[in-house]
Structures are given as structure tokens and as C-alpha cells.
Design a protein around this motif. Sequence first.
Motif, PDB file in Angstrom:
ATOM      1  N   ASP A   2      56.899 -10.946  18.379  1.00  0.00           N
ATOM      2  CA  ASP A   2      57.100 -10.415  19.730  1.00  0.00           C
ATOM      3  C   ASP A   2      56.011  -9.411  20.068  1.00  0.00           C
ATOM      4  N   ILE A   4      54.668  -6.497  22.923  1.00  0.00           N
ATOM      5  CA  ILE A   4      54.996  -5.651  24.069  1.00  0.00           C
ATOM      6  C   ILE A   4      53.690  -5.311  24.776  1.00  0.00           C
ATOM      7  N   ILE A  21      55.667   2.329  19.476  1.00  0.00           N
ATOM      8  CA  ILE A  21      56.307   1.013  19.444  1.00  0.00           C
ATOM      9  C   ILE A  21      55.988   0.332  18.119  1.00  0.00           C
ATOM     10  N   ALA A  28      52.480  -3.927  19.760  1.00  0.00           N
ATOM     11  CA  ALA A  28      52.239  -3.548  21.156  1.00  0.00           C
ATOM     12  C   ALA A  28      50.748  -3.577  21.407  1.00  0.00           C
ATOM     13  N   TYR A  46      54.464 -12.086  26.767  1.00  0.00           N
ATOM     14  CA  TYR A  46      55.008 -10.816  26.285  1.00  0.00           C
ATOM     15  C   TYR A  46      56.524 -10.826  26.284  1.00  0.00           C
ATOM     16  N   LYS A  47      57.071  -9.993  25.433  1.00  0.00           N
ATOM     17  CA  LYS A  47      58.526  -9.863  25.352  1.00  0.00           C
ATOM     18  C   LYS A  47      59.027  -8.828  26.359  1.00  0.00           C
ATOM     19  N   ALA A  48      58.215  -7.827  26.631  1.00  0.00           N
ATOM     20  CA  ALA A  48      58.603  -6.763  27.561  1.00  0.00           C
ATOM     21  C   ALA A  48      57.341  -6.006  27.964  1.00  0.00           C
ATOM     22  N   LEU A 185      63.476  -1.387  23.279  1.00  0.00           N
ATOM     23  CA  LEU A 185      62.903  -2.505  22.510  1.00  0.00           C
ATOM     24  C   LEU A 185      63.970  -3.462  21.993  1.00  0.00           C
ATOM     25  N   ALA A 189      65.373  -5.332  25.371  1.00  0.00           N
ATOM     26  CA  ALA A 189      64.417  -6.445  25.330  1.00  0.00           C
ATOM     27  C   ALA A 189      64.707  -7.435  24.199  1.00  0.00           C
ATOM     28  N   ALA A 191      63.714  -7.337  21.115  1.00  0.00           N
ATOM     29  CA  ALA A 191      62.523  -7.590  20.294  1.00  0.00           C
ATOM     30  C   ALA A 191      62.911  -7.643  18.811  1.00  0.00           C
TER      31      ALA A 191
END
Length: 510
Positions: A2, A4, A21, A28, A46-48, A185, A189, A191
Motif C-alpha cells: 500500500d 500513501i 507514516i 509513503a 494510492y491507498k490514501a 492509516l 484507509a 492500509a
Amino acid sequence: MDKILVLDFGGQYSQLIARRIRSEHVYAEIKSSGDMSCEKIKEDGYKAIIFTGGPNSVYDPASPHFDKGVLELGLPILGICYGHQLMAWLAGGTIEPSKQGSEYGRTEAVFGDSPLFEGIPSESTVWMSHTDSVMQLPRGFKGTASTNGCPVAAMANEEKRLYGVQFHPEVTHTSFGRQILRNFLFRIAGAVPDWTMEDFAETAVLEWREKLQGKKVLLALSGGVDSSVTAALLHRAIGSDLSCVFVDHGLLRKNEGDMVMSVMKDSLGVNVIRVDAQERFLGRLKGVTDPETKRKIIGEEFVRVFEEEAKKLGSPQVLAQGTIYPDVIESGRGAAAVIKSHHNVGGLPKDMGFTMVAEPLRLLFKDEVREVGERLGIPKELVWRQPFPGPGLAVRITGEITREKCDILRDADAIFREEIEKAGLGELPSQYFAVLTDLHSVGVMGDHRTYGSTIALRAVATDDFMTAEWSKLPFELLERASGRITNEVQGISRVVYDITSKPPATVEWL
Ligand code: XMP
């Protein structure tokens, strides 16, 4: 894995957000908002997203904005500070200068019910730094925290997973900042925390083994953390197809050359050629007193030595470099690169005929590089060593450089470092060293009058070396160092301690 996206709007804490993160084991990456679009965000998977802070006001036409479609991508977003205001503005809310003026520093906040604040007390301290505030919430959002000076210290549209906080959760002064980032996170999200340096090291070794198959690779090894970890990693990947050149310019610290060789060559088995170029460098530096000229000469000579060695090795096609993530981000930003230009020994010329550059650490922050180094078996004393400038002792000797002065400085510096390291300080200074000044002063030894040089000791604490505080070392430690230096090092009659922070001084004297 994942990923970010830390969408950077020019905030001073953007790197810190990404580091926080990653310390939760989620990868990230920082991208300047000007380089991204909604399409690119979708493509990159992206995951978030985190919108960073920034120095501007959303109403300033020159401030960085973003396509409001970003709020409709279906990705969870956390806006921080300017990012919070931008989110509100893009969603149709209003922003105004705060009624009570700027809010700066630690403030008590009251938190409402929100998945972002799960597990934190309803009142706690946050770190604020803003002039504008969200005045009217956008439709679909509710306020989820407030402070005395800021009615909308946080907001949320839970259905769309859009969250904004006016304060800075990434700064440790925010008591539960880490928990807030974790909630975003993992709870919001979803993650997966699978970014570990163990995996990174294993994957990178395999990846570079494949990429470099059948190629000869050359690396300039300085003995610093970044080039040493690069060497260890590539050595795991391709063994003796990696050649490292370690240039001893005569401006290294006491026993430094031997230490680097013993770790890299003898313990880790890396193919390292030590070039003894002391005479060459000292010859070219003869009579030179200007610091920038010293740097320039060392940079040029370094490139010459490196070129000669490359030729002797049959001109390898690939150049390996210890570039790390802050170098990548800073050169992308432009301005920061300028500050650093004198900090790398000359750089390497573009026309050396390399067909490929290998930078296996370019995605890592310094603390991650150190962790990879440890995983690759590099001893702690090398992995955790303090930075040492490329031009070495040349920027720590005022006036002309001679071999004798280098020897004096090496001895004094070794004593100071030894005393600091054995003093049992809670935390070591970020950088600590001795400087040999060309100031002579009168001393007395036994019944004799002496006239010797002055050594200055310097120790600083810093996170980023852009600013630094002088270290408040215990007097007893300074006393021991001073006593030993004047006793054990010939030609030193006085020792002083540098009590200037940066700014206005720099860390190095030259
Ligand atoms: P200053 O003196 O600029 O130092 O406050 C900040 C950090 O940079 C290092 N430094 C250098 N590193 N080549 C380098 O590789 C240089 O010419 C150079 N000058 C300063 C300094 O040691 C400190 O960590």
C-alpha cells in the motif's frame, strides 16, 4: 504494497509526515502538488492521500491549488493545516483570517466523536500554526474538534472518508498525533503495515541483481552511511562485479581509512580499492587559505582520481550512488538543492561514459538507510556515525593546510570524540568535532612560555542540519577534553568551546 500519497503544498513538515507514516510500516511518497493530477493519482494506485500544510492562504491566487475532483476519487484523504483549509475550500466551505489572529504553539483541543480520534481523550494538546481558519463547513461535513481560537479545528465527511485537521498531528507536541495518524492509516484507509526494512533489503538485493546482471558497477565510497550501505547492498546483489573506490585525500579523521577498509573489505568482503592520494591533494592545497577554493580543488582532484581509477578498472558501465530520498525531494524542489551544492564533493562529471546510474537507496529516509545497513551486517559504529563533510578536515583548518596541521587536528579531534562517547550522555550530539584555528596564543608549560595554536571544540544538536543548537555539554567533559588535548597534542596551548548556534553561525567553521 500500500502506498500513501503525501501531496505537498509547500509545507515545512511534508517530509516529517512521510517519515511518520513510514514509521508505521506503510510506504509513503511525497509528490509536489504541482506535479500531480487526478489522473496521475488514479494511475499510481494510492491507498490514501494526505494534503500537507503550506505557507499560503487558499484565497491567494498564487497559492497551490488542486483539481476538486480529487475529493471524488473515492480515496480517503486527510488534510493537515493548509491541506485542511484547501479541502474545505474545494468542497465549498469558507476560509477567513482567524478572528483572534494567528494561533501558534501548543493549544488545548476538545475532540468530538470521529473514527480519526478513536482511542484519544476528549481533551488534549495539539500543535497549531495558522492564520486562516475554516469558518463555514462545506456541505456534508461536520466539525469534529475545536480550540478556543479555532471553532473548526477538525472536520469530517465520514461517508466520503474526507478528514481535515487544522493542527499538526505529525509534530510530537500534539499529544496523540501518532494515534490520529494511525487511525487514519489503519482504521479509515485500511492500509496494511508491510513496509519493513528487512523486506526492503531482500527485495532490493534481488531487484538489483536482475537489473545489473552481467554489468560492471563502480561506486565512490566515502565511508559515510549512504555510500557504505549502497556498497553493502550492491555487494550482496552482484558480488565482485561491484568495485568501490575509496579515495584517501589525507583529510580524513584519525584511523578513519583503516576503519572503513576493515569493515567494508575485511568483514563484509566488498571489493574496495583504497587510493592513497594524500600527496596529490596536499600538494594542490599548498598555500590555499580560502575555504571555497579549498572545496573546489578537493572536488576537482577527487574527480580526477576517480576517473583514473575507473579507467584502470576497464571503465565500468554503471555508476552507483548513495542518493537518498531527501536528496531526491530537495533537488525536485529546486531551492533546497542550491543550499547543498557545496556539500557534495564536486559531483561526478556527466561525460565519464556511464550508461546507467544505480541508486538503490533513493526511496529511503536516513533512518531507514541506517536500518537497512544494520540488516546488511554493517556494524553499528559505522551505521550510526555522525556526518563528515566530503572535503574533510580541509573545512576544519583555518588558513593553509599542511600535513602537520592535519595530524594535530586529527589527534585533538580523536580525543574530543572519545571523551564525548565515553561520557555516558543520554543522547550524543548530532555532530561533534575539533577545529584547528590559526590563532596563536601564549601559554605556560612548567617554567616555559609557549606560543601554540588554539583548538576550538564544536558540538551541535539538530534534526536536519539546516538549523542547529550548540550542545550544552557538561563542564567536566569539556574540562577533561581540554586537559587531555593540551597535554597530549603537541603545539596546542589553548582550547575553546564554540557556543554559537546555526544561524547565525554554520556548523562547520569554513
Ligand atoms: P554547515 O557548515 O553548512 O553544515 O552548517 C551543515 C552540514 O553540512 C556538512 N557540510 C558539508 N558536507 N561537503 C560535505 O559533504 C561540504 O563541503 C560541507 N560543508 C558542510 C556539515 O558537516 C554539516 O553536517
